[in-house]
Design a protein around this motif. Sequence first.
Motif, PDB file in Angstrom:
ATOM      1  N   THR A   7      20.896 -18.001   6.250  1.00 29.18           N
ATOM      2  CA  THR A   7      21.497 -16.643   6.278  1.00 29.18           C
ATOM      3  C   THR A   7      21.037 -15.635   7.419  1.00 29.18           C
ATOM      4  OG1 THR A   7      19.462 -15.739   5.095  1.00 29.18           O
ATOM      5  CG2 THR A   7      21.307 -16.714   3.708  1.00 29.18           C
ATOM      6  N   GLY A   8      21.891 -14.956   8.031  1.00 27.60           N
ATOM      7  CA  GLY A   8      21.547 -13.934   8.930  1.00 27.60           C
ATOM      8  C   GLY A   8      21.760 -12.534   8.558  1.00 27.60           C
ATOM      9  N   SER A   9      20.997 -11.672   9.101  1.00 27.27           N
ATOM     10  CA  SER A   9      20.908 -10.262   8.504  1.00 27.27           C
ATOM     11  C   SER A   9      20.945  -9.102   9.761  1.00 27.27           C
ATOM     12  CB  SER A   9      19.723  -9.996   7.788  1.00 27.27           C
ATOM     13  OG  SER A   9      19.384  -8.566   7.552  1.00 27.27           O
ATOM     14  N   LEU A  10      21.187  -8.073   9.270  1.00 25.73           N
ATOM     15  CA  LEU A  10      20.990  -6.817  10.505  1.00 25.73           C
ATOM     16  C   LEU A  10      19.404  -6.740  10.749  1.00 25.73           C
ATOM     17  CD1 LEU A  10      23.825  -4.482   9.549  1.00 25.73           C
ATOM     18  CD2 LEU A  10      23.975  -6.411  10.832  1.00 25.73           C
ATOM     19  N   ASP A  11      18.594  -7.550  10.029  1.00 25.32           N
ATOM     20  CA  ASP A  11      17.340  -7.056  10.284  1.00 25.32           C
ATOM     21  C   ASP A  11      16.893  -8.095  11.328  1.00 25.32           C
ATOM     22  OD1 ASP A  11      16.957  -9.802   9.212  1.00 25.32           O
ATOM     23  OD2 ASP A  11      15.803  -9.038   7.626  1.00 25.32           O
ATOM     24  N   GLU A  12      17.659  -8.709  12.181  1.00 27.19           N
ATOM     25  CA  GLU A  12      17.421  -9.399  13.356  1.00 27.19           C
ATOM     26  C   GLU A  12      16.969 -10.799  12.946  1.00 27.19           C
ATOM     27  OE1 GLU A  12      15.215  -7.121  15.950  1.00 27.19           O
ATOM     28  OE2 GLU A  12      16.801  -5.327  15.766  1.00 27.19           O
ATOM     29  N   THR A  13      17.123 -11.368  11.713  1.00 26.85           N
ATOM     30  CA  THR A  13      16.280 -12.600  11.432  1.00 26.85           C
ATOM     31  C   THR A  13      17.362 -13.459  10.900  1.00 26.85           C
ATOM     32  OG1 THR A  13      15.647 -12.008   9.070  1.00 26.85           O
ATOM     33  CG2 THR A  13      13.916 -11.210  10.902  1.00 26.85           C
ATOM     34  N   VAL A  14      16.997 -14.917  11.081  1.00 25.18           N
ATOM     35  CA  VAL A  14      17.826 -15.912  10.457  1.00 25.18           C
ATOM     36  C   VAL A  14      16.730 -16.506   9.302  1.00 25.18           C
ATOM     37  CG1 VAL A  14      18.865 -17.957  10.549  1.00 25.18           C
ATOM     38  CG2 VAL A  14      19.187 -16.040  12.381  1.00 25.18           C
ATOM     39  N   ARG A  15      17.271 -16.750   7.992  1.00 23.99           N
ATOM     40  CA  ARG A  15      16.296 -17.557   7.187  1.00 23.99           C
ATOM     41  C   ARG A  15      17.085 -18.655   6.545  1.00 23.99           C
ATOM     42  NH1 ARG A  15      13.229 -12.141   4.301  1.00 23.99           N
ATOM     43  NH2 ARG A  15      12.394 -11.545   6.189  1.00 23.99           N
ATOM     44  N   LEU A  16      16.179 -19.632   6.148  1.00 22.09           N
ATOM     45  CA  LEU A  16      16.300 -20.800   5.285  1.00 22.09           C
ATOM     46  C   LEU A  16      15.962 -21.036   4.078  1.00 22.09           C
ATOM     47  CD1 LEU A  16      15.939 -23.590   8.397  1.00 22.09           C
ATOM     48  CD2 LEU A  16      17.811 -23.291   7.219  1.00 22.09           C
ATOM     49  N   VAL A  67      12.341 -20.959   3.082  1.00 18.52           N
ATOM     50  CA  VAL A  67      11.597 -22.264   3.790  1.00 18.52           C
ATOM     51  C   VAL A  67      11.124 -21.714   5.283  1.00 18.52           C
ATOM     52  CG1 VAL A  67      12.286 -24.456   4.962  1.00 18.52           C
ATOM     53  CG2 VAL A  67      13.040 -23.972   2.661  1.00 18.52           C
ATOM     54  N   ALA A  68      12.096 -20.839   5.974  1.00 15.00           N
ATOM     55  CA  ALA A  68      11.687 -20.612   7.397  1.00 15.00           C
ATOM     56  C   ALA A  68      12.219 -19.258   7.670  1.00 15.00           C
ATOM     57  CB  ALA A  68      11.798 -21.778   8.254  1.00 15.00           C
ATOM     58  N   THR A  69      11.769 -18.446   8.402  1.00 22.36           N
ATOM     59  CA  THR A  69      12.359 -17.289   9.147  1.00 22.36           C
ATOM     60  C   THR A  69      12.134 -17.245  10.733  1.00 22.36           C
ATOM     61  OG1 THR A  69      11.731 -15.975   7.349  1.00 22.36           O
ATOM     62  CG2 THR A  69      12.118 -14.769   9.335  1.00 22.36           C
ATOM     63  N   SER A  70      13.377 -17.223  11.307  1.00 23.08           N
ATOM     64  CA  SER A  70      13.560 -17.170  12.754  1.00 23.08           C
ATOM     65  C   SER A  70      13.791 -15.760  13.288  1.00 23.08           C
ATOM     66  CB  SER A  70      14.638 -18.112  13.100  1.00 23.08           C
ATOM     67  OG  SER A  70      14.609 -19.394  12.548  1.00 23.08           O
ATOM     68  N   THR A  71      12.876 -15.587  14.365  1.00 23.02           N
ATOM     69  CA  THR A  71      13.318 -14.302  14.939  1.00 23.02           C
ATOM     70  C   THR A  71      13.768 -14.584  16.475  1.00 23.02           C
ATOM     71  OG1 THR A  71      11.061 -14.280  15.847  1.00 23.02           O
ATOM     72  CG2 THR A  71      11.358 -13.031  13.650  1.00 23.02           C
ATOM     73  N   GLY A  72      14.076 -13.654  17.305  1.00 19.88           N
ATOM     74  CA  GLY A  72      14.451 -14.035  18.621  1.00 19.88           C
ATOM     75  C   GLY A  72      15.380 -13.038  19.019  1.00 19.88           C
ATOM     76  N   HIS A  73      16.439 -12.352  18.311  1.00 21.11           N
ATOM     77  CA  HIS A  73      17.614 -11.481  18.572  1.00 21.11           C
ATOM     78  C   HIS A  73      16.943  -9.945  18.555  1.00 21.11           C
ATOM     79  CE1 HIS A  73      20.745 -14.470  18.395  1.00 21.11           C
ATOM     80  NE2 HIS A  73      20.385 -14.883  17.228  1.00 21.11           N
ATOM     81  N   SER A  74      17.613  -9.579  19.371  1.00 17.57           N
ATOM     82  CA  SER A  74      17.217  -8.020  19.474  1.00 17.57           C
ATOM     83  C   SER A  74      18.246  -6.926  18.746  1.00 17.57           C
ATOM     84  CB  SER A  74      17.219  -7.406  21.080  1.00 17.57           C
ATOM     85  OG  SER A  74      18.593  -7.592  21.581  1.00 17.57           O
ATOM     86  N   LEU A  75      19.233  -7.548  18.091  1.00 17.86           N
ATOM     87  CA  LEU A  75      20.008  -6.819  17.307  1.00 17.86           C
ATOM     88  C   LEU A  75      20.385  -7.501  16.203  1.00 17.86           C
ATOM     89  CD1 LEU A  75      22.384  -4.623  19.917  1.00 17.86           C
ATOM     90  CD2 LEU A  75      20.701  -3.741  18.631  1.00 17.86           C
TER      91      LEU A  75
END
Length: 298
Positions: A35-44, A53-61
Amino acid sequence: MKLAGLKSVENAHDDSVWAATWVPATDDRPALLLTGSLDETVRLWRPDDLTSVATSTGHSLGVVSVAAHPSGVIAASASLDSFVRVFDVDHNNTIATLEAPPSEVWQMQFDPKLITSLSIPRPEGLKPSDKSGNKKFVLSVAWSPDGKPLACGSIDGTISIFDVSRAKFLHHLEGHCMPVRSLVYSPIDPRILFSASDDSHVHMYDAEGKSLISAMSGHASWVLSVDASPDGAAIATGSSDRSVKLWDLKMRAAVQTLSNHVDPVWAVAFRPPGGTGMRAGRLASVSDDKSISLYDYS
């Protein structure tokens, strides 16, 4: 056929959830929900209990699109920051960061063979001076299951069909009068394409024969997402009317409406078949209300 609610996770993200897809199973693990969110993260998320399972960051928007490679090994996220991040699913290592200026990438899909760039031509009848026909903003893309045609849905309501191997535009599909938010091909018939539009309709096309097979109505507002069940018998849609609908393709009508969400439903995604001991009959939906809902499809 029906959907039965299995589990909902409130506050799955810290902001609206606009994107969802399934990462196919590998030899070492089952399919995972991405999943992807306006909170700038991606989660599994795990497939049956929706444990993170995991949270990914790296986007600024905000993240507005996610996609998974058919191998289940790599995935990608696209953000309003005009960057696409390609990463290793199991280790969360960034493989590539692609810049896509001057605009945002609103939907992505992997092709296992190639990457190319295509221009969307003006529909016939538009004058060259009509600026709305130039550089059309594409909101949605879908690969045919046979890997040959690519469909692109535009903000003007048209759908463009390409032969990607030859980088050749084939034709337009018409019928929508507002932006085409989502596209998906039938998993059992590469000619059949489904589209979801802001005009509140879901269309079923013969994409090869350039014909509209059926225009299905039932939502009270924008249809933001459409996905096809693995058995090819149904589609599911999510709408800004806050509902998820299941459509019987033989009847060409909605047979069930679910109201788990209290805000617009931005994405629906059927889990693909595959994986040891796993049932294929799962549907996920995500919403502006920050939640994820999981349903059993039977």
